[in-house]
Design a protein around this motif. Structure first.
Motif, short mmCIF file in Angstrom:
data_model
loop_
_atom_site.label_atom_id
_atom_site.label_comp_id
_atom_site.label_asym_id
_atom_site.label_seq_id
_atom_site.Cartn_x
_atom_site.Cartn_y
_atom_site.Cartn_z
N ASP A 106 0.87 -1.09 0.05
CA ASP A 106 -0.26 -0.09 -0.03
C ASP A 106 0.85 1.05 -0.07
O ASP A 106 0.16 2.18 0.06
CB ASP A 106 -0.97 -0.23 1.14
CG ASP A 106 -0.24 0.00 2.51
OD1 ASP A 106 1.07 -0.35 2.60
OD2 ASP A 106 -1.20 -0.05 3.50
N THR A 107 2.17 1.24 -0.09
CA THR A 107 3.22 2.26 0.17
C THR A 107 3.71 2.57 -1.52
O THR A 107 4.58 3.32 -1.42
CB THR A 107 4.07 2.11 1.22
OG1 THR A 107 5.01 1.22 0.72
CG2 THR A 107 3.60 2.12 2.48
N THR A 128 3.84 2.86 -5.46
CA THR A 128 3.19 3.36 -6.66
C THR A 128 3.66 2.72 -8.13
O THR A 128 4.93 3.22 -8.42
CB THR A 128 2.89 4.84 -6.94
OG1 THR A 128 2.04 5.39 -5.84
CG2 THR A 128 2.19 5.21 -8.36
N TRP A 136 -3.14 -5.15 -7.25
CA TRP A 136 -2.94 -4.75 -5.75
C TRP A 136 -2.71 -3.24 -5.72
O TRP A 136 -2.91 -2.74 -4.38
CB TRP A 136 -1.76 -5.48 -5.10
CG TRP A 136 -0.63 -5.26 -5.98
CD1 TRP A 136 -0.10 -6.23 -6.94
CD2 TRP A 136 0.23 -4.22 -6.05
NE1 TRP A 136 1.06 -5.92 -7.52
CE2 TRP A 136 1.63 -4.78 -6.90
CE3 TRP A 136 0.67 -3.43 -5.18
CZ2 TRP A 136 2.51 -3.91 -7.24
CZ3 TRP A 136 1.58 -2.32 -5.64
CH2 TRP A 136 2.53 -2.78 -6.60
N SER A 188 3.19 8.23 -3.40
CA SER A 188 3.53 7.43 -2.28
C SER A 188 4.90 7.44 -2.06
O SER A 188 5.62 8.18 -2.72
CB SER A 188 3.17 5.88 -2.82
OG SER A 188 3.96 5.85 -3.89
N ASP A 240 -3.05 0.63 -5.61
CA ASP A 240 -4.10 1.61 -5.64
C ASP A 240 -4.27 2.57 -6.68
O ASP A 240 -5.12 3.22 -7.19
CB ASP A 240 -4.27 2.35 -4.20
CG ASP A 240 -4.44 1.55 -3.15
OD1 ASP A 240 -5.22 0.54 -3.14
OD2 ASP A 240 -3.93 1.59 -1.95
N ASP A 299 5.23 -7.36 -0.33
CA ASP A 299 4.27 -7.20 0.64
C ASP A 299 4.85 -7.46 2.09
O ASP A 299 4.44 -6.83 3.05
CB ASP A 299 3.05 -8.03 0.50
CG ASP A 299 1.92 -7.60 1.15
OD1 ASP A 299 1.75 -6.29 1.53
OD2 ASP A 299 1.00 -8.67 1.55
#
Length: 257
Positions: free
Chosen positions: A3-4, A6, A27, A75, A29, A96
């Motif tokens: 999630d950190t 790009t 996965w 990010s 965003d 991850d």
């Protein structure tokens, strides 16, 4: 850690490759794509993925395109990808799990080269610094490609990215001829002592194609990959022959000038 991160991708007429690349980025965003005004179905494919944000700008150099892409990232971490790079499932899981120390500014990722979708036993592609902190890295031009300069330590991940280019051979030949002209400029403008061993062999003009053939087929055991291995070896030899021809041409033009 996903999630950190790009992903940033450069595109120009990459319709034969894009779906495979983007499917492995479900996965993410947000995905930044810097497109050099593609004329095939590239933009239509990108519209199928809601997390993709497209920025179009004329192509000048690879480093310019990459640095522009980095400016659009919000990010902390960036994953830089060519449009024919496909993440392995193992790499996604490994990223991850990452919990980098403060000194780590980036990660090298190994590559597996694919021909007709088949991964080869070995290739000429070294691990590439593809995952890095946005504010601690910048790109510079290096011959026909780019070089990432990272301000900090880099570690190496274990799982690979697959280089799986399915564009037509005619497109590959067009690109290689373009690249050879840029490589000639680099080889002629760089002092011999500053060149790598590989670039010194290329400057010799005669030796490099034969060395590459032996390296691909025997050292990297491409001969065991069957038709895919021979195809890759012949591609790399042809690229070196094109460079040798361009070097001879440039030297003759220099003498006449």
């Amino acid at each position: 850690m996903l999630d950190t991160i790009t992903p940033v991708i450069l595109t120009f007429n990459e319709a034969p490759n894009l779906d495979r690349t983007l499917r492995q980025l479900a996965w993410a965003d947000r995905i930044i794509v810097v497109d050099s005004y593609s004329t095939d179905a590239t933009l239509d494919i990108l519209k199928r993925y809601p997390q993709v944000e497209v920025f179009q700008r004329p192509f000048h150099t690879h480093a310019d395109q990459w640095n522009f892409g980095l400016q659009q990232v919000e990010s902390d971490w960036v994953l830089s990808l060519d449009a024919d790079y496909r993440l392995s499932n193992e790499l996604i899981a490994e990223m991850d799990r990452l919990d980098p120390e403060a000194a780590i500014a980036g990660y090298f990722i190994p590559f597996k080269y694919c021909v007709f979708g088949k991964p080869l036993r070995g290739t000429l592609l070294p691990p590439r610094a593809a995952l890095f902190q946005r504010f601690r890295a910048t790109y510079i031009d290096d011959g026909h490609t780019q070089l990432l300069q990272v301000n900090g330590d880099c570690a190496t991940l274990q799982a690979p990215i697959y280089h799986d280019d399915r564009k037509p051979l005619s497109r590959w030949l067009w690109a290689q001829d373009r690249y050879s002209l840029l490589e000639v400029q680099k080889l002629q403008s760089t002092p011999t002592e500053a060149l790598s061993l590989g670039d010194r062999l290329r400057r010799n003009k005669v030796v490099a194609p034969f060395v590459i053939l032996v390296y691909c087929l025997l050292v990297h055991r491409g001969i065991l990959d069957g038709p895919a291995g021979w195809y890759y070896a012949f591609q790399r030899v042809l690229a070196e022959i094109l460079l040798s021809i361009r070097l001879i041409e440039a030297e003759q033009q220099g003498m006449e000038g």
